[in-house]
Write an enzyme that holds these catalytic residues in place. Structure first.
Site, PDB file in Angstrom:
ATOM      1  N   ASN A  20      -1.798  -4.959  -3.565  1.00 43.30           N
ATOM      2  CA  ASN A  20      -2.737  -3.849  -3.667  1.00 43.30           C
ATOM      3  C   ASN A  20      -3.988  -4.217  -4.455  1.00 43.30           C
ATOM      4  OD1 ASN A  20      -0.785  -2.459  -2.307  1.00 43.30           O
ATOM      5  ND2 ASN A  20      -0.077  -1.275  -4.058  1.00 43.30           N
ATOM      6  N   ASN A  22      10.857   0.690   2.702  1.00 49.14           N
ATOM      7  CA  ASN A  22       9.643   0.925   3.481  1.00 49.14           C
ATOM      8  C   ASN A  22       9.995   1.834   4.641  1.00 49.14           C
ATOM      9  OD1 ASN A  22       6.756   0.150   3.714  1.00 49.14           O
ATOM     10  ND2 ASN A  22       7.377  -0.604   5.726  1.00 49.14           N
ATOM     11  N   PHE A  28      -2.356   1.096   5.531  1.00 51.92           N
ATOM     12  CA  PHE A  28      -3.100   0.432   6.601  1.00 51.92           C
ATOM     13  C   PHE A  28      -2.501   0.650   7.982  1.00 51.92           C
ATOM     14  CE2 PHE A  28      -4.108  -1.848   2.707  1.00 51.92           C
ATOM     15  CZ  PHE A  28      -5.492  -1.887   2.775  1.00 51.92           C
ATOM     16  N   HIS A  30      -4.135 -10.067  -3.770  1.00 47.74           N
ATOM     17  CA  HIS A  30      -5.318  -9.775  -2.959  1.00 47.74           C
ATOM     18  C   HIS A  30      -6.484  -9.260  -3.794  1.00 47.74           C
ATOM     19  CE1 HIS A  30      -2.480  -9.297   0.746  1.00 47.74           C
ATOM     20  NE2 HIS A  30      -2.663 -10.548   0.390  1.00 47.74           N
ATOM     21  N   ALA A  52       0.804  -1.227   0.000  1.00 49.96           N
ATOM     22  CA  ALA A  52       0.000   0.000   0.000  1.00 49.96           C
ATOM     23  C   ALA A  52       0.830   1.267   0.000  1.00 49.96           C
ATOM     24  CB  ALA A  52      -0.944  -0.004   1.208  1.00 49.96           C
ATOM     25  N   SER A 101       1.061   3.701  -3.038  1.00 47.17           N
ATOM     26  CA  SER A 101      -0.103   4.467  -3.492  1.00 47.17           C
ATOM     27  C   SER A 101      -0.449   5.643  -2.582  1.00 47.17           C
ATOM     28  CB  SER A 101      -1.333   3.548  -3.618  1.00 47.17           C
ATOM     29  OG  SER A 101      -1.144   2.563  -4.605  1.00 47.17           O
TER      30      SER A 101
END
Length: 376
Positions: free
Chosen positions: A104, A228, A54, A123, A43, A46
Site C-alpha cells: 500500500n 481476501n 484496484f 510500492h 489494498a 484500507s
C-alpha cells in the site's frame, strides 16, 4: 503484471460469520505459538477507510476497464486507519507481529503507529520523499509528489534536500519500475524467517511482491494464512483460507487473543531547539521528527506570543535577543495541516539559560474528541 483489470471482476466470496469466527480461533492459536509472524497487506485493508482497492467490483482498475469514473473516495490524508491497521499496531507493540510487508502507498500503516524499522513499504508511500544524492528521507503531511505536469517515471517533487541541497524524489513505485532494494531484501529476509505469514486484503497478483508470501507457503513447518474476498494464485499453498473482509477477521482474532484494538490517535513529535547565532543573538528552531529522527512536515505555521511575525515556511525559525533570563517561558502557537480538524495548539518552551538546548514534545491528537495531549 499490468495495471489493468477485467471488465467483469473476479467473484468476491464472504463466508458466514460462524465460519469466520471458527477460523479466527484457529488463527489466534497459530499466533500464540508463532515465534516470527509476518503480515503481508494489500489494498483490501484500507477499503473500510474509504480508499478504493484496484480489482474489486468498485476498484480503480475495474472501473477503468468498464469505462466508468470513480465517484467517491476519501482523501488518503484524511482517511482514518481501520480496525485492521490498529490491530496490527497492537500486535506489533505486544511483540507478536515481528514484521509488516505492505503493497500500500496510502501511508496509513506509518500513521497508525507501525514503526519505521518494522515495515517494508514495497510500492512506496505517498507521504514520503527522499534525496537522490544523500538518501535523506522526509515524511510530509501532504502528498509528497510534484505539483507540476511531468511524466509518470519522473519522480522529482520540486523540493530540495535540507541537508545537502540535492533533488528530492517521491517514493512511489510505478509499473515497470524496480522495487526499492533494501525494503525488498528485508521483506524477503523476514519471509525466510517466518513461521507464520498472514496475508490481508491482497489479490497476490502483482509481481514481484506476490512472491514473498510464497516463501513461507512452500517452506516445511511454516504456515500461510490468506484473508481476501477474491481467490488468489497462492490459495493452493495456504494452510488457512478465509474469504472475509479483513476487519471482520481481525476484530474476531483480537477478541480470541483477549487483546484490545486501540483507537486511532495522531502522534506527532516536535523538537524545539535554542541555538546561538553570534552577534549576541539567538534563534528558536521548531521542527517535526519521526521516532527514528526522520524530519516530518506537519505544521503550517509557528507564531511566538507578542511577536507579530508568523513563520509560514520551513525551517520554522524565530530570531530572539540573547539576554533572555534563565527560566524565561516562551509561548508558541502551532498551526497544523488540519487533515483531521486539528485545532491550533499552544506550547510553552522554557529557556534553561545553559547555552544551546532542545526539548522534545510528544503531541497526541484524538480525532474523536478533538483534543490535544502534550507531554515532554
Amino acid at each position: 503484471m499490468a495495471n489493468t483489470a477485467p471488465k467483469i471482476p473476479a467473484e468476491e466470496r464472504q463466508e458466514a460469520p460462524e465460519v469466520i469466527d471458527k477460523k479466527a480461533e484457529a488463527l489466534a492459536k497459530l499466533m500464540r505459538k508463532s515465534k516470527h509472524m509476518v503480515v503481508f497487506t494489500g489494498a483490501g485493508i484500507s477499503t473500510s477507510a474509504g480508499i478504493p482497492d484496484f480489482r474489486g467490483p468498485d476498484g480503480i482498475w475495474t472501473l477503468r476497464a468498464q469505462g466508468r469514473q470513480l465517484t467517491k473516495a476519501v482523501n488518503t490524508l484524511q482517511a482514518v486507519p481501520t480496525a485492521t491497521h490498529m490491530a496490527l499496531v497492537e500486535l506489533q507493540n505486544r511483540g507478536i507481529l515481528k514484521y509488516l510487508i505492505s503493497q500500500n502507498c496510502d501511508g496509513l500503516h506509518r500513521k497508525s503507529g507501525i514503526l519505521p524499522d518494522r515495515i517494508s513499504e514495497l510500492h512506496g508511500n505517498s507521504n514520503r520523499e527522499y534525496c537522490k544524492d544523500c538518501s535523506k528521507e522526509y515524511i510530509r503531511d501532504f502528498r509528497a509528489v510534484a505539483s507540476y505536469e511531468k511524466t509518470v517515471h519522473d519522480h522529482r517533487t520540486g523540493r530540495k534536500c535540507a541537508r545537502c541541497g540535492g533533488v528530492l524524489l517521491d517514493s512511489i513505485v510505478n509499473f515497470g519500475e524496480s522495487l526499492p532494494a533494501e525494503p525488498l531484501q528485508l521483506a524477503r529476509d523476514h519471509a525466510q524467517q517466518a513461521d507464520l505469514c498472514l496475508v490481508l486484503g491482497s489479490s497476490l497478483t502483482v509481481t514481484p511482491a506476490n512472491g514473498i508470501p510464497e516463501v513461507p507457503g512452500r517452506r516445511k513447518g511454516a504456515k500461510l494464512a490468506i484473508c481476501n474476498l477474491q481467490d488468489t494464485p497462492l490459495d493452493n499453498l495456504a494452510d488457512m483460507r478465509i474469504h472475509s473482509k479483513t476487519d471482520e477477521l481481525m476484530v474476531r482474532v483480537m477478541a480470541k487473543l483477549d487483546l484490545p484494538i486501540p483507537s486511532f490517535v495522531l502522534h506527532r513529535r516536535l523538537m524545539v531547539q535554542m541555538e546561538s547565532t553570534g552577534n549576541e543573538r539567538r534563534q528558536l528552531k521548531v521542527t517535526g521528527v519521526d521516532v527514528d529522527g526522520t524530519p516530518i512536515t506537519f505544521l503550517q505555521s509557528v507564531k511566538l506570543e507578542y511577536n507579530r511575525r508568523v513563520v509560514r515556511s520551513e525551517p520554522f525559525t524565530i530570531n530572539l535577543r540573547s539576554d533572555l533570563d534563565p527560566g524565561t517561558e516562551l509561548k508558541l502557537q502551532l498551526e497544523f495541516m488540519g487533515h483531521y480538524g486539528e485545532p491550533n495548539l499552544d506550547i510553552i518552551y522554557e529557556y534553561s539559560g545553559e547555552g544551546d538546548g532542545q526539548t522534545l514534545y510528544l503531541l497526541e491528537y484524538n480525532p474523536q474528541n478533538g483534543e490535544w495531549k502534550v507531554t515532554k
